[in-house]
Design an enzyme around this catalytic site. Sequence first.
Site, PDB file in Angstrom:
ATOM      1  CG  ASP A  85      36.805  34.619  39.333  1.00 49.00           C
ATOM      2  OD1 ASP A  85      37.130  35.296  40.323  1.00 49.00           O
ATOM      3  OD2 ASP A  85      35.664  34.617  38.847  1.00 49.00           O
ATOM      4  CG  ASP A 108      41.376  34.914  42.186  1.00 48.13           C
ATOM      5  OD1 ASP A 108      41.696  35.460  43.254  1.00 48.13           O
ATOM      6  OD2 ASP A 108      40.442  35.324  41.463  1.00 48.13           O
ATOM      7  CD  GLU A 117      44.304  37.841  45.279  1.00 51.41           C
ATOM      8  OE1 GLU A 117      44.712  38.799  44.618  1.00 51.41           O
ATOM      9  OE2 GLU A 117      43.127  37.429  45.246  1.00 51.41           O
TER      10      GLU A 117
END
EC number: 3.1.21.10
Length: 174
Positions: free
Chosen positions: A139, A8, A67
């Site tokens: 996160d 991420d 991502e």
Amino acid sequence: MTLILGIDPGSRITGYGVVRDTGRGCEYVASGCIRTGDGPLAERLQIVFRGVSEVIRTHGPVTMGIEQVFMARNADSALKLGQARGAAIVAAVEAGLEISEYTATQVKQAVVGTGAADKQQVQMMVMHLLKLVQKPQIDASDALGIALCHAHHRQSLIPHGLASAKRRGGRLRL
């Protein structure tokens, strides 16, 4: 069994999560956050690169899900996020990992069952799916969600001919 790294990305905090895909589900291996501080952007990107490289060396994943960049309202933030993604991707490419990208909606759909899920719902499902006792940092839980999404997408490709794909140069080619 395949080790999968989920990332991420962020220019200040990059979450990572490593899971083991057993073919019957996923098991937790590791997760955490790479914190870059408030220094110049170039130094923060170097910290992301080195941090992701260290996670790869330590845990030995063979594939990575990351991502995709979303369209932010603030162009400067979107550019910095894209640069942090680039630093993580270069670390993975240098280590020979195969890389796949997923939208936030794809991750939420794979983990929670709805693309409209919020971060807390993703975090709770990650805890449930990986049988975690403690909540990972937000996160890190997002990164674990990306790794779970990647495992789900890898499994869904197998019946459609991926198993018969030929290997060339260490990479799968369809």
